[in-house]
Motif scaffolding. Structure first.
Motif, PDB file in Angstrom:
ATOM      1  N   SER A 156      10.951  -6.941  21.573  1.00 62.37           N
ATOM      2  CA  SER A 156      11.492  -8.244  21.961  1.00 62.37           C
ATOM      3  C   SER A 156      10.377  -9.172  22.432  1.00 62.37           C
ATOM      4  N   ASP A 157      10.637 -10.446  22.306  1.00 66.72           N
ATOM      5  CA  ASP A 157       9.724 -11.463  22.827  1.00 66.72           C
ATOM      6  C   ASP A 157       9.522 -11.280  24.328  1.00 66.72           C
ATOM      7  N   ARG A 158      10.588 -10.935  25.017  1.00 65.06           N
ATOM      8  CA  ARG A 158      10.513 -10.730  26.463  1.00 65.06           C
ATOM      9  C   ARG A 158       9.521  -9.625  26.813  1.00 65.06           C
ATOM     10  N   HIS A 159       9.579  -8.507  26.090  1.00 64.80           N
ATOM     11  CA  HIS A 159       8.663  -7.394  26.358  1.00 64.80           C
ATOM     12  C   HIS A 159       7.221  -7.795  26.064  1.00 64.80           C
TER      13      HIS A 159
ATOM     14  N   SER B 230      24.154  -3.765  24.198  1.00 65.01           N
ATOM     15  CA  SER B 230      23.553  -2.663  23.452  1.00 65.01           C
ATOM     16  C   SER B 230      24.568  -1.575  23.119  1.00 65.01           C
TER      17      SER B 230
ATOM     18  N   ASP C 237      15.159  -2.877  19.801  1.00 66.84           N
ATOM     19  CA  ASP C 237      15.332  -4.275  20.214  1.00 66.84           C
ATOM     20  C   ASP C 237      14.636  -4.560  21.546  1.00 66.84           C
ATOM     21  N   VAL C 238      14.738  -3.634  22.489  1.00 58.82           N
ATOM     22  CA  VAL C 238      14.121  -3.843  23.797  1.00 58.82           C
ATOM     23  C   VAL C 238      12.597  -3.821  23.684  1.00 58.82           C
TER      24      VAL C 238
ATOM     25  N   LEU D   4      10.814  -3.913  13.457  1.00 57.48           N
ATOM     26  CA  LEU D   4      12.210  -3.641  13.764  1.00 57.48           C
ATOM     27  C   LEU D   4      12.968  -3.251  12.498  1.00 57.48           C
TER      28      LEU D   4
ATOM     29  N   LEU E 242       6.867  -8.168  14.923  1.00 59.81           N
ATOM     30  CA  LEU E 242       7.995  -7.551  15.626  1.00 59.81           C
ATOM     31  C   LEU E 242       9.197  -7.387  14.699  1.00 59.81           C
TER      32      LEU E 242
ATOM     33  N   ARG F 222      18.686   1.199  17.406  1.00 59.93           N
ATOM     34  CA  ARG F 222      18.541  -0.264  17.324  1.00 59.93           C
ATOM     35  C   ARG F 222      18.399  -0.852  18.723  1.00 59.93           C
TER      36      ARG F 222
ATOM     37  N   ARG G 117       5.882 -12.855  15.953  1.00 62.51           N
ATOM     38  CA  ARG G 117       7.308 -12.660  15.673  1.00 62.51           C
ATOM     39  C   ARG G 117       7.521 -11.894  14.368  1.00 62.51           C
TER      40      ARG G 117
END
Length: 195
Positions: free
Chosen positions: A100-103, A85, A96-97, A185, A181, A92, A178
């Motif tokens: 994110s798919d993870r979040h 980062s 991004d965090v 973004l 998101l 950005r 997706r």
């Protein structure tokens, strides 16, 4: 044999971590004292040695979750956050965090505002007050990454993030999630360039 103050503090910390995860995963009403204590490795009877009530635990768990988020965002906004980062601009990196798919897949370790925004209007005044304060703090942190330090634009970015995360978690179409998101973004990054 009694517990030392250090052991009691460690147990309390485990309960807060467990409760914070539970309310972010299932909502405020999903938090049951007995289940929370069991997951934290403690007995139900030990609860009142740490908290005055379930409501007190919820408020403190929310405080804990929000403090975690604030630290992560502060690290990202200064470039000392997640790997890679530092090469990105701070806005950005933050976007991004959050986006994110993870979040999306892990609400229990994510942003409390994103997890609880939908139900907060029905929550106790203390919960709404703490989330309101967090909105201001998050917007201020984001404003610091914008060239004009625009609080108004930062609030719009917060709203875009929370809305995007809420929608991405709500839909049953992974491709649509997706797209939500990615589109959000792009919108946020474009705002950072114009600020």
């Amino acid at each position: 044999m009694g517990y030392s103050q250090a052991q009691k503090a460690e147990s309390r910390q485990r309960v807060l971590e467990t409760a914070a995860r539970q309310i972010r995963e299932g909502g405020i009403e999903s938090l049951g004292v007995a289940d929370c204590m069991r997951r934290a490795g403690l007995t139900h009877g030990a609860f009142y040695g740490h908290f005055a009530s379930r409501d007190a635990l919820i408020v403190e768990a929310l405080e804990y979750a929000v403090a975690q988020s604030e630290k992560r965002i502060a690290a990202l906004s200064t470039g000392s956050g997640a790997a890679g980062s530092a090469k990105k601009d701070p806005l950005r990196a933050i976007a991004d965090v959050f986006l994110s798919d993870r979040h999306i897949r892990n609400p229990g370790s994510g942003c409390a505002l994103c997890a609880l925004a939908g139900e907060a209007r029905h929550a106790a005044p203390e919960i709404r007050e703490r989330l309101t304060l967090y909105v201001h703090t998050l917007a201020s942190q984001i404003a610091q990454t914008l060239a004009g330090h625009s609080e108004s634009l930062a609030l719009g970015i917060v709203a875009t993030i929370v809305g995007a995360v809420t929608l991405a978690r709500a839909v049953d179409d992974p491709e649509l999630a997706r797209s939500i998101l990615a589109g959000s973004l792009d919108l946020i990054v474009a705002q950072g360039g114009d600020a």
